[in-house]
Scaffold this active site. Structure first.
Site, short mmCIF file in Angstrom:
data_model
loop_
_atom_site.label_atom_id
_atom_site.label_comp_id
_atom_site.label_asym_id
_atom_site.label_seq_id
_atom_site.Cartn_x
_atom_site.Cartn_y
_atom_site.Cartn_z
N GLN A 38 -36.01 11.30 14.73
CA GLN A 38 -35.05 12.26 14.17
C GLN A 38 -34.39 11.85 12.86
OE1 GLN A 38 -30.86 14.49 15.30
NE2 GLN A 38 -31.93 13.54 16.95
N GLU A 84 -30.00 7.23 18.82
CA GLU A 84 -28.75 7.96 18.58
C GLU A 84 -27.53 7.40 19.31
OE1 GLU A 84 -27.97 10.92 16.75
OE2 GLU A 84 -25.96 10.48 17.46
N ASP A 94 -28.30 9.96 14.22
CA ASP A 94 -29.61 10.29 13.64
C ASP A 94 -29.48 11.22 12.44
OD1 ASP A 94 -31.16 8.76 15.31
OD2 ASP A 94 -31.51 10.34 16.75
N GLY A 105 -6.00 15.21 12.59
CA GLY A 105 -5.20 15.12 11.36
C GLY A 105 -3.74 15.35 11.59
N GLY A 106 -3.04 15.62 10.52
CA GLY A 106 -1.60 15.81 10.58
C GLY A 106 -1.20 17.18 11.10
#
Ligand code: CAO
Length: 425
Positions: free
Chosen positions: A17, A139, A168, A247-248
């Site tokens: 892959q 993977e 991959d 995140g924030g």
């Protein structure tokens, strides 16, 4: 129409892959990708997870569009000669063999440079130089060694691998960028170079924010994690954060109408600070707008569990699409949890060519993912993957200049076909 990488020849020595995703992108951008495969067998994925007996698997076809296939036994003396000619002719050699396999074939970086100093040699390996450099890697090993698994899943559960093939396909993307950058540099230096994309490094690059959080731990608890609201102490390492937003802007996955029977009746919901007041109105809590403990994003952090529980009371009265239809015009960031079945039928993705139907002589029509990168001057037409060795003679004659007689001799010597078959003829 001329394509971005028209004229670039890729010697594609990739399999499974990671490497194939890279060369498939280059093919979509217009490069002539010549996939070298072992006579009689080819890329192992051709016969893995077979759904149509006798036909190339979806695993193979969906990773090898727009390429040509030549079969060469690279351990055969004549086969090596063909490979040498290909190295002299091509601009880039891409490979993701186990460490040392190319050297054992006789094609060290030094030898490749001797044959073609302009050659760019691009490799995917599991690990970069060091303790683990000789390991074979797939993977999920990369997801674990790159920091993804330890930070994925719920706090009270084991580490989890993710369905996105970040080890991959993610590394294939990294490698493709390295290749086009090296091609760009070659314009000024005239020289090729080695490009290495280790899967561990690629996964870590995609987990960059988790290394950020590792360092933030020194300054105190990670207040945007649900764990903080639950009053659970933080340990030494970045914890698993469930579906918390990274995140924030706090976010969670919330149930929608039908969740009891439909495993994908959920929405992602982000309480972006800029639209807080609109969120309060939409869910029927206008009083929250003036509530002191909810008055700033920082003050809301310890209360996120209660806030999201109330928002979920609202989302559970709507389908995931209704949530999208209501929130989108208000700029409230939400996203339906789409199943692969829904994605396969998505009209928008079909209209942009990200979901495509492809005809294949052995399988009939199948659905594939087209090129996810859209370029206004380099449109992509997705073409089916090659059959094993479909272009062997064409490449030997047209690209490498072998005569018909020479091609017969190569076949007889077992360079391009299994020797047994040649002997039987
Ligand atoms: N003719 C003759 N021999 C060929 C050939 C050809 N056309 N193409 C490949 N071979 C040989 C190689 O020379 C090698 O032989 P030796 O081991 O005797 O030198 C052999 O085939 C097998 O190569 P491999 O070791 O790469 O294959 P594997 O199935 O044992 O391992 C994998 C697969 C993926 C674990 C390994 O290639 C790897 O670690 N690659 C780097 C990391 C990577 O890309 N992982 C992602 C895989 S999923 O995308």
């Amino acid at each position: 129409m001329v394509k971005a990488l028209d004229g670039v020849k890729i010697l594609d020595f990739t399999h499974v892959q990671s490497g194939p995703t890279c060369t498939q992108l280059l093919a979509w951008f217009g490069a002539d990708v010549i996939k070298v495969e072992r006579p009689g067998a080819g890329d192992a994925t051709r016969k893995q997870l077979v759904d149509v007996p006798g036909a190339d698997s979806l695993y193979f076809t969906m990773l090898n569009h727009n390429k040509r296939s030549i079969t060469i036994d690279t351990k055969n003396a004549k086969g090596k000669e063909i490979l040498e000619r290909l190295i002299k002719t091509c601009d880039v050699l891409v490979e993701n063999f186990a460490p040392g396999a190319l050297d054992r074939m006789g094609f060290t970086w030094e030898r490749i440079q001797e044959l073609n100093p302009r050659m760019i040699m691009a490799s995917v390996k599991g690990f970069g130089p060091g303790k683990y450099e000789d390991c074979k890697v797939y993977e999920n090993v990369a997801q674990c060694a790159g920091g993804s698994a330890s930070t994925t899943g719920f706090l009270d559960g084991p580490p989890l691998v993710t369905g996105a093939q970040i080890g991959d396909s993610g590394t294939g993307l990294h490698l493709a960028l390295g290749i086009v950058t090296a091609l760009f540099q070659r314009e000024t230096t005239g020289r090729g170079q080695k490009v290495l994309a280790p899967m561990q490094d690629g996964v870590l690059n995609l987990c960059r924010v988790k290394l950020r959080d590792q360092q933030r731990l020194k300054a105190g608890p990670l207040r945007e994690y649900s764990q903080f609201g639950d009053g659970i102490a933080f340990g030494e390492a970045t914890p698993r954060a469930g579906n918390d937003s990274g995140g924030g802007q706090p976010g969670r996955i919330l149930k929608c109408k039908g969740w009891q029977t439909d495993p994908n009746a959920y929405t992602y919901f982000i309480t972006q600070a800029a639209v807080w007041e609109k969120i309060c109105d939409v869910i029927g809590e206008p009083g929250w707008k003036t509530r002191e403990e909810y008055s700033t994003p920082a003050k809301r952090l310890p209360h996120l569990n209660a806030i999201f529980a109330r928002i979920e009371d609202w989302t559970m009265t709507k389908t995931k699409y209704e949530v999208m239809d209501i929130c989108n015009p208000l700029d409230i960031p939400v996203g339906p949890i789409l199943s692969m079945k829904e994605i396969m039928e998505d009209e928008g993705l079909r209209a942009t060519g990200t979901i495509v139907d492809v005809d294949h002589p052995e399988r009939g029509t199948y659905v594939s993912v087209g090129c996810p990168i859209k370029m206004s001057d380099s449109p992509v037409e997705v073409k089916r993957s090659p059959l094993l060795g479909e272009h062997t003679e064409e490449i030997l004659a047209q690209v490498l200049g072998y005569s018909g007689e020479e091609i017969k001799e190569l076949k007889a010597a077992g360079a391009t076909e299994p020797v047994k078959k040649a002997a039987a003829e």
